[in-house]
Design an enzyme around this catalytic site. Structure first.
Site, PDB file in Angstrom:
ATOM      1  N   ASP A   1      -9.211  -5.427  -5.025  1.00 15.72           N
ATOM      2  CA  ASP A   1      -8.365  -4.449  -4.343  1.00 15.72           C
ATOM      3  C   ASP A   1      -8.914  -3.038  -4.483  1.00 15.72           C
ATOM      4  O   ASP A   1      -9.391  -2.636  -5.550  1.00 15.72           O
ATOM      5  CB  ASP A   1      -6.966  -4.509  -4.961  1.00 15.72           C
ATOM      6  CG  ASP A   1      -5.858  -4.086  -4.017  1.00 15.72           C
ATOM      7  OD1 ASP A   1      -6.067  -3.149  -3.237  1.00 15.72           O
ATOM      8  OD2 ASP A   1      -4.786  -4.706  -4.097  1.00 15.72           O
TER       9      ASP A   1
ATOM     10  N   SER B   1       0.841  -1.198   0.000  1.00 18.61           N
ATOM     11  CA  SER B   1       0.000   0.000   0.000  1.00 18.61           C
ATOM     12  C   SER B   1       0.884   1.259   0.000  1.00 18.61           C
ATOM     13  O   SER B   1       1.694   1.439  -0.903  1.00 18.61           O
ATOM     14  CB  SER B   1      -0.966  -0.042   1.189  1.00 18.61           C
ATOM     15  OG  SER B   1      -1.979   0.920   1.046  1.00 18.61           O
TER      16      SER B   1
ATOM     17  N   HIS C   1      -7.201  -5.780  -0.850  1.00 14.96           N
ATOM     18  CA  HIS C   1      -6.028  -4.952  -0.594  1.00 14.96           C
ATOM     19  C   HIS C   1      -4.991  -5.639   0.290  1.00 14.96           C
ATOM     20  O   HIS C   1      -3.791  -5.480   0.058  1.00 14.96           O
ATOM     21  CB  HIS C   1      -6.485  -3.643   0.060  1.00 14.96           C
ATOM     22  CG  HIS C   1      -5.452  -2.569   0.098  1.00 14.96           C
ATOM     23  ND1 HIS C   1      -4.820  -2.095  -1.035  1.00 14.96           N
ATOM     24  CD2 HIS C   1      -4.934  -1.865   1.138  1.00 14.96           C
ATOM     25  CE1 HIS C   1      -3.967  -1.147  -0.701  1.00 14.96           C
ATOM     26  NE2 HIS C   1      -4.016  -0.992   0.600  1.00 14.96           N
TER      27      HIS C   1
END
Length: 304
Positions: free
Chosen positions: A250, A110, A277
């Site tokens: 995601d 991320s 995610h």
């Protein structure tokens, strides 16, 4: 079993906390792996399970809590302009030097993948490969992707999100409950949320300076200093083998990470079916198998 060491190093006017996981049976040529957590400001706990790379691949794995969060020094009263990507690039460079790592792999999840790209475009040397996991190449693409996913939420959930964002009441329980619907679809599809994810989230909520300053109140209402961030026009400078991964569901939608694949020479990519995610928490063994194969390809290879 692997050996775990926890310590701190001086950074800025405080300390950066780090955790080293060393394999009992090191594999010759298996380079260390530095894991960069997300948020910004979410602490390392939710990516701690990547320490399994130590025993599975015979390499040392390094985690740290980035400055301002987790077990590292917090600075809730610092000026907002302290919290810039360069701060965390400098922290990574200081950590690598402090540990004397030499050649190593970098994996960012991320925000950590965004940070990994920020590091790689500077060509600091010593990086054998870069894994960008569930990350956008620009926040505008991220916001656009979030808007598309929000439009697929139930109408009452969308209405609650809009109503409270417009009113500035994003701490209202109704708003928090509405965000949870999004999270369970696109952030982590394991219900209930894994304990490591909850630990990172609770630390951030207890002292949210970094996350709120750089990002905003949640994953899809981005109003912080990263709102205009982009690395797209610098990606041609990445000169190390790069692997881009994401989940089918995601919040980092394909449009958000496609620039990494298009702009970084010879970048590879992989999408995990059924994941979102936090792919590494939803499909931990498959995630480590796929990423581990990439790392092995670039172990002990000369850097450019």
């Amino acid at each position: 079993m692997s050996r775990i060491t926890e310590s701190t190093m001086p950074f800025q006017d405080g300390q950066t906390w780090y955790r080293i996981t060393e394999p009992d049976h090191p594999v010759a040529g298996a380079l260390p792996l530095v894991v960069l957590h997300g948020g910004p400001g979410m602490a390392h706990d939710y990516v701690r399970n990547l320490e399994a790379f130590a025993d599975e691949t015979g390499r040392t794995v390094v985690h740290h809590d980035q400055f301002g969060c987790g077990r590292s020094s917090h600075r809730p009263d610092a000026p907002a302009d302290l919290w810039q990507p360069q701060l965390f690039v400098d922290e990574y460079l200081a950590l690598v030097a402090h540990l004397g790592l030499g050649e190593h792999h970098v994996l960012g999840q991320s925000w950590g993948g965004m940070l990994g790209a920020e590091i790689a475009v500077r060509r600091p040397g010593g990086i054998a490969s870069l894994s960008i996991c569930n990350s956008p190449a620009s926040m505008q693409l991220w916001v656009d992707g979030a808007a598309e996913l929000r439009a697929q939420l139930p109408a009452d959930v969308q209405a609650a999100l809009i109503r409270h964002e417009d009113a500035g009441t994003v701490e209202d329980p109704e708003y928090v409950a509405a965000t949870q619907v999004f999270y369970e679809r696109h952030v982590c599809r394991v219900v209930p949320m894994p304990a490591d994810f909850v630990a990172s989230e609770e630390q951030m909520e207890a002292e949210p300076t970094v996350y709120h300053t750089m990002n905003g109140p949640n994953e899809f209402h981005v109003i912080g200093s990263l709102r205009d961030w982009s690395v797209i026009d610098r990606l041609h400078r990445v000169d190390v083998p790069t692997f881009v991964v994401a989940g089918e569901h995601d919040e980092a939608t394909p449009a958000t990470w496609q620039p990494f694949v298009e702009q970084i020479p010879d970048a590879r990519h992989h999408v995990f079916p059924g994941a979102s995610h936090c792919t590494h928490l939803e499909q931990p063994e498959e995630f480590r198998r796929v990423v581990g194969a990439f790392l092995a390809d670039d172990d002990a290879q000369p850097t450019g």
